[in-house]
Design a protein around this motif. Structure first.
Motif, PDB file in Angstrom:
ATOM      1  N   ILE A  46      39.675  43.294  32.932  1.00 19.69           N
ATOM      2  CA  ILE A  46      38.318  44.226  33.282  1.00 19.69           C
ATOM      3  C   ILE A  46      37.219  43.348  33.543  1.00 19.69           C
ATOM      4  O   ILE A  46      36.362  43.648  34.305  1.00 19.69           O
ATOM      5  N   LEU A 100      37.983  49.029  39.451  1.00 19.77           N
ATOM      6  CA  LEU A 100      38.187  49.309  37.907  1.00 19.77           C
ATOM      7  C   LEU A 100      39.007  50.522  37.705  1.00 19.77           C
ATOM      8  O   LEU A 100      38.087  51.602  38.150  1.00 19.77           O
ATOM      9  N   ARG A 151      41.253  53.405  35.419  1.00 20.59           N
ATOM     10  CA  ARG A 151      41.738  54.170  34.252  1.00 20.59           C
ATOM     11  C   ARG A 151      42.886  54.903  34.518  1.00 20.59           C
ATOM     12  O   ARG A 151      42.533  55.859  35.504  1.00 20.59           O
ATOM     13  N   THR A 178      28.540  49.729  38.886  1.00 16.48           N
ATOM     14  CA  THR A 178      29.751  50.517  39.755  1.00 16.48           C
ATOM     15  C   THR A 178      28.956  51.182  40.564  1.00 16.48           C
ATOM     16  O   THR A 178      28.012  51.657  40.733  1.00 16.48           O
ATOM     17  N   VAL A 202      29.709  49.700  33.905  1.00 15.07           N
ATOM     18  CA  VAL A 202      31.111  49.192  33.433  1.00 15.07           C
ATOM     19  C   VAL A 202      31.343  49.504  32.028  1.00 15.07           C
ATOM     20  O   VAL A 202      32.319  49.724  31.398  1.00 15.07           O
ATOM     21  N   ARG A 253      32.833  52.048  28.581  1.00 14.72           N
ATOM     22  CA  ARG A 253      33.691  53.066  28.868  1.00 14.72           C
ATOM     23  C   ARG A 253      35.015  52.433  28.888  1.00 14.72           C
ATOM     24  O   ARG A 253      35.110  51.208  28.952  1.00 14.72           O
ATOM     25  N   TRP A 313      38.590  51.345  30.265  1.00 13.05           N
ATOM     26  CA  TRP A 313      39.221  50.976  31.444  1.00 13.05           C
ATOM     27  C   TRP A 313      40.430  50.336  31.135  1.00 13.05           C
ATOM     28  O   TRP A 313      40.791  49.884  30.006  1.00 13.05           O
ATOM     29  N   ASP A 353      33.806  47.312  25.828  1.00 16.27           N
ATOM     30  CA  ASP A 353      34.891  48.632  25.937  1.00 16.27           C
ATOM     31  C   ASP A 353      34.472  49.731  25.222  1.00 16.27           C
ATOM     32  O   ASP A 353      34.060  49.424  24.017  1.00 16.27           O
TER      33      ASP A 353
END
Length: 321
Positions: free
Chosen positions: A171, A182, A184, A203, A218, A221, A223, A245
């Motif tokens: 990531i 990226l 999910r 993003t 980014v 969140r 991912w 993250d």
């Protein structure tokens, strides 16, 4: 007395004829002996046929094409790590994506890949695949992959193809590479999320019905991995991007999550008309479905995962926060 004259004439004539023939044959023999035979011209070997050049392009198999790019002037320094067929760049993908900020989002919307004039509505996977195709001519994250008219994008297709091609990256790397993706993974509800990295920790993405296509971030969140699409040329910033993250996202896991915040979440969802089932504190498929319905009704990313944004709208504190 018989007349013998005719016979004598015929004999004399025959003798003359034979003598003449012998003389001619002798002359031809002498002439042939005097004139050397003309040598045979050797046969010219056949010209080898020109090999046919295949018209089908070679499919690249190595996705990682990285250059170092300075953070100040953006100039490329160094050489590519690996060589392969390049048909476009990550910068091209990002440039196209930026032009569509502000356009509308509809979950499940289908974007015609071959229509360069399309202005939405979008969903996240259609937006990512369309920007990629317009910049490079590559169909990725779609089925089928050989027909731009029929191609339909889905985050699940992105997962399958990236893992098959070995195109996944960490990531933090994707966050530093313009035009990287990226992703999910789709959850039990079949919905995931995919965005385009700007290489600086931000993003461009088809986000939600409330926000449409936005410039997002980014960090903060959840991912699963980044993706570099095979055949695309990428550069990366020499400045590392720190990615925090969102480890506190509530979602369906194996084994299932359980806790007090999950129970509060279920109670709130049930009270607002989004059936989460029994408030037992276990985050299962029914709770995920209720979260997805709540997200769709409130203009959030409808992925069925309760991260910081969803919990904030519900006025719930993050677990461990």
């Amino acid at each position: 007395m018989p007349n013998t004259t005719p016979s004598t004439k015929k004999t004399t004539s025959s003798a003359r004829t034979k003598a003449t023939a012998r003389t001619s044959a002798t002359a031809r023999t002498a002439s042939a002996a005097a004139t050397p035979p003309t040598p045979r011209t050797p046969k010219t070997p056949p010209t080898p046929s020109t090999p046919i050049t295949p018209t089908t392009p070679v499919t690249p198999v190595t996705p990682h094409i990285l250059w170092a790019r300075t953070a100040t002037d953006g100039k490329v320094v160094g050489k590519p790590e690996k060589l392969m067929a390049i048909v476009g760049s990550g910068d091209d993908i990002l440039a196209i994506a930026k032009k569509h900020v502000g356009e509308s989002y509809v979950l499940g919307a289908r974007a015609p890949m071959a229509n360069a004039a399309w202005k939405g509505p979008w969903d996240c996977a259609e937006f990512a695949s369309w920007c990629l195709y317009q910049a490079t001519g590559i169909l990725y994250g779609t089925e089928p992959r050989d027909d731009a008219v029929k191609a339909d994008a889905y985050t699940g297709f992105w997962v399958d193809q990236a893992e098959r091609d070995g195109a996944t990256i960490p990531i933090a790397d994707a966050a530093a590479i313009p035009g990287a993706f990226l992703l999910r993974r789709p959850g039990t509800n079949g919905i995931g999320h995919i965005v385009i990295s700007d290489g600086g920790g931000a993003t461009v993405e088809a986000h939600s019905s409330a926000d449409g296509v936005i410039r997002g971030t980014v960090a903060g969140r959840r991912w699963d991995f980044g993706i570099l699409v095979p055949g695309v040329g990428y550069v990366r910033s020499e400045r590392p991007i720190k990615v925090v993250d969102d480890v506190h996202t509530l979602r369906v896991t194996q084994p299932l999550m359980r806790g007090a915040v999950v129970k509060q979440l279920q109670e709130l969802l049930n009270s607002r008309g989004f059936p989460a089932g029994t408030s037992d504190g276990v985050y299962g498929p029914q709770t995920a479905h209720a979260v997805q319905m709540f997200q769709a009704a409130n203009g959030l990313v409808p992925d069925g995962e309760a991260g910081a944004e969803t919990l904030n709208v519900l006025n719930l504190a993050l677990p461990g926060g």
